[in-house]
Design a protein around this motif. Sequence first.
Motif, PDB file in Angstrom:
ATOM      1  N   THR A  46       0.843  -1.200   0.000  1.00  0.00           N
ATOM      2  CA  THR A  46       0.000   0.000   0.000  1.00  0.00           C
ATOM      3  C   THR A  46       0.872   1.242   0.000  1.00  0.00           C
ATOM      4  O   THR A  46       2.093   1.173   0.171  1.00  0.00           O
ATOM      5  CB  THR A  46      -0.968   0.015   1.207  1.00  0.00           C
ATOM      6  N   PHE A  48       0.413   5.433   1.430  1.00  0.00           N
ATOM      7  CA  PHE A  48      -0.384   6.484   2.062  1.00  0.00           C
ATOM      8  C   PHE A  48       0.164   7.825   1.596  1.00  0.00           C
ATOM      9  O   PHE A  48       1.355   8.097   1.741  1.00  0.00           O
ATOM     10  CB  PHE A  48      -0.306   6.402   3.593  1.00  0.00           C
ATOM     11  N   THR A  68       0.637  -2.501  12.768  1.00  0.00           N
ATOM     12  CA  THR A  68       0.410  -1.080  13.003  1.00  0.00           C
ATOM     13  C   THR A  68       1.602  -0.274  12.506  1.00  0.00           C
ATOM     14  O   THR A  68       2.748  -0.670  12.690  1.00  0.00           O
ATOM     15  CB  THR A  68       0.190  -0.791  14.507  1.00  0.00           C
ATOM     16  N   TYR A  87       0.185   9.980  11.997  1.00  0.00           N
ATOM     17  CA  TYR A  87      -0.935   9.160  11.561  1.00  0.00           C
ATOM     18  C   TYR A  87      -0.715   7.711  11.978  1.00  0.00           C
ATOM     19  O   TYR A  87       0.400   7.191  11.857  1.00  0.00           O
ATOM     20  CB  TYR A  87      -1.081   9.220  10.041  1.00  0.00           C
ATOM     21  N   TYR A  89      -1.878   3.865  11.197  1.00  0.00           N
ATOM     22  CA  TYR A  89      -2.515   2.991  10.226  1.00  0.00           C
ATOM     23  C   TYR A  89      -2.462   1.564  10.746  1.00  0.00           C
ATOM     24  O   TYR A  89      -1.478   1.178  11.390  1.00  0.00           O
ATOM     25  CB  TYR A  89      -1.792   3.054   8.880  1.00  0.00           C
ATOM     26  N   ARG A  91      -3.353  -2.741   9.758  1.00  0.00           N
ATOM     27  CA  ARG A  91      -3.581  -3.716   8.690  1.00  0.00           C
ATOM     28  C   ARG A  91      -4.511  -4.806   9.183  1.00  0.00           C
ATOM     29  O   ARG A  91      -4.342  -5.332  10.283  1.00  0.00           O
ATOM     30  CB  ARG A  91      -2.244  -4.319   8.251  1.00  0.00           C
ATOM     31  N   TRP A  96      -4.861  -1.972   4.571  1.00  0.00           N
ATOM     32  CA  TRP A  96      -4.454  -0.989   5.570  1.00  0.00           C
ATOM     33  C   TRP A  96      -5.483   0.134   5.608  1.00  0.00           C
ATOM     34  O   TRP A  96      -6.008   0.538   4.580  1.00  0.00           O
ATOM     35  CB  TRP A  96      -3.093  -0.384   5.210  1.00  0.00           C
ATOM     36  N   SER A  97      -5.739   0.659   6.808  1.00  0.00           N
ATOM     37  CA  SER A  97      -6.640   1.803   6.953  1.00  0.00           C
ATOM     38  C   SER A  97      -6.131   2.707   8.071  1.00  0.00           C
ATOM     39  O   SER A  97      -5.405   2.269   8.960  1.00  0.00           O
ATOM     40  CB  SER A  97      -8.069   1.348   7.247  1.00  0.00           C
ATOM     41  N   GLN A  98      -6.550   3.968   8.012  1.00  0.00           N
ATOM     42  CA  GLN A  98      -6.150   4.914   9.046  1.00  0.00           C
ATOM     43  C   GLN A  98      -6.969   4.662  10.297  1.00  0.00           C
ATOM     44  O   GLN A  98      -8.179   4.600  10.255  1.00  0.00           O
ATOM     45  CB  GLN A  98      -6.363   6.348   8.570  1.00  0.00           C
ATOM     46  N   GLN A  99      -6.282   4.492  11.431  1.00  0.00           N
ATOM     47  CA  GLN A  99      -6.962   4.248  12.698  1.00  0.00           C
ATOM     48  C   GLN A  99      -7.133   5.527  13.506  1.00  0.00           C
ATOM     49  O   GLN A  99      -8.139   5.721  14.163  1.00  0.00           O
ATOM     50  CB  GLN A  99      -6.195   3.215  13.525  1.00  0.00           C
TER      51      GLN A  99
END
Length: 168
Positions: A46, A48, A68, A87, A89, A91, A96-99
């Motif tokens: 990924t 970002f 993380t 930031y 992120y 998995r 993966w996404s922003q936490q």
Amino acid sequence: GTSSAQFGYAVSVDGDTAAVGAPHRATFNGGAYVFVRSGTTWTQQTYFAGQAGSAEWLGSAVSLSGDTLIAGAHHHYTILPFDGLSYVYVRSGTTWSQQDVLSDPTPTSGGNFGWVVSLDGDQALIGQSNFSANVFVRTGTAWSLQAELLPGESADRFGTAVALDGER
């Protein structure tokens, strides 16, 4: 990429996952790449991107722990010029996404929160270029400030390098 992106400015490896920062990519918006290894082959999983038009230098610091990633964006302008952000992120599988987005509890102009970052499990230590280091802990999916570490004397360059190992 281009040499001006500064790909590799910051790197972190945990097991078969690597994070690579490129803080000058896309006119200093920056970015953070995640690569995974299978056998002897590394593949980008990924990317970002920093906020468009922000010149926040995302990827100026990166730290991985398990699934993380924390990526510093120390030039981000939130409340004051260059107060910075970091930031978080996570998995799940291969996604993966922003936490969360972590910020300085006492922002100062030029504080550069996220200058350096260190992550170990559910604890993060985020340093600034001249002022402090901040300890954050994760409970579930929420991150909260545990402590702001300040020097007992001159703050000259305090927080420019940090390392975290468990609770130390």
